[in-house]
Design a protein around this motif. Sequence first.
Motif: not given
Length: 354
Positions: A205-234
């Motif tokens: 998703l991150l590779k193809i998106s021009d605009f990325v919207f984050l709309v998830v609740p904060l849980t154990k599994s979503t904490r730091n969901l977007i980190s170094t690797n994710e920014f690299k993918a964008m």
Amino acid sequence: AMSDLNLPLIVITAAHGLPDGANKAFGRYFRMVRYEEAVKWPEEERKAVVGVVNFGHFHIDGKFCKKFTSLKVVSNIGVGVDHIDVKDLKEKGIYVGHTPGVLSTTVAEMAFTLMLAAARNLIQADRYCHSDRDVPSSRPTNMFMGQDLYGKAVGIVGMGAIGKEIGVRCKAFGMKIFYHNRKPCTKQEETTAGSAKYCENLSELLKISDFVFLVVPLTKSTRNLISTNEFKAMKTTAHLINVARGGVVDTKALVNALKTKEIASAALDVTEPEPLPLSHELKELPNAILVPHIGSATRECRLRMTYMALDNLRLGLSSNSLIRTPGEIPTESEVEKINARYQERLEAEDHKLT
């Protein structure tokens, strides 16, 4: 406000007070006392407290409940309950209510506003015109070049009620919509959300998106969901828009991605920490748009949230049921019904509360 002494007693946890109109709405059915006051009361008097109304990030857990031993319902004005230990309270037989649905369109409008501002360098352009650098006679013609929304790819991370409303609005602007969720939506939901296409993989998703919207609740599994690797993918031309919770993004990695131009910009309604300390690095960055968690801050939305929180509280106390408990995912038709109900009520009650 001490009103009719026969009314049930509730405690208000809200550092900056309740939204406009809420005191009047709750005051019809309850006696209200601020938490700061109630804590000073002797134990015997605290026993009269049957409910809590929370607005903002006040931490509520089992320890808190020990102070109010007759507590039956905690009603949160807002969707996110990462500040409430829901499990702990449930085990103690205390109901927790929140207000999904009624703020979806409002938060989606804010997310859209942030996207527009990012795409067209609106904030920087406004600052420029307000500054003494703006010399009309020598103003360059190619200043603040932005990019079209039309034809661009949008990636929605978290296709819940708010995500779907964002999809609807992006579709109207001629954008292509992709989304990532734990599991795909129904075909019908995808169609409604602007003919959205499912990406099983976040990085895809991150590779193809021009605009990325984050709309998830904060849980154990979503904490730091977007980190170094994710920014690299964008894409380096991509914009990140966060209207969820600050903790969904790794702040250090974000600062780095913005500094090194790994992504074009970030537009944030929420941050980690929140509020940011005065000297925080994010505040120095020209490609960060920052607003102080105002996603649901419209008069209408705050009133709809208030009415729903009031209903949750009254229902919880009278019939041991709530309109909305965290963890139950409302269906689309339920959300629509909830929305319609509170919008009607807003229009009917409006003149009484102003």
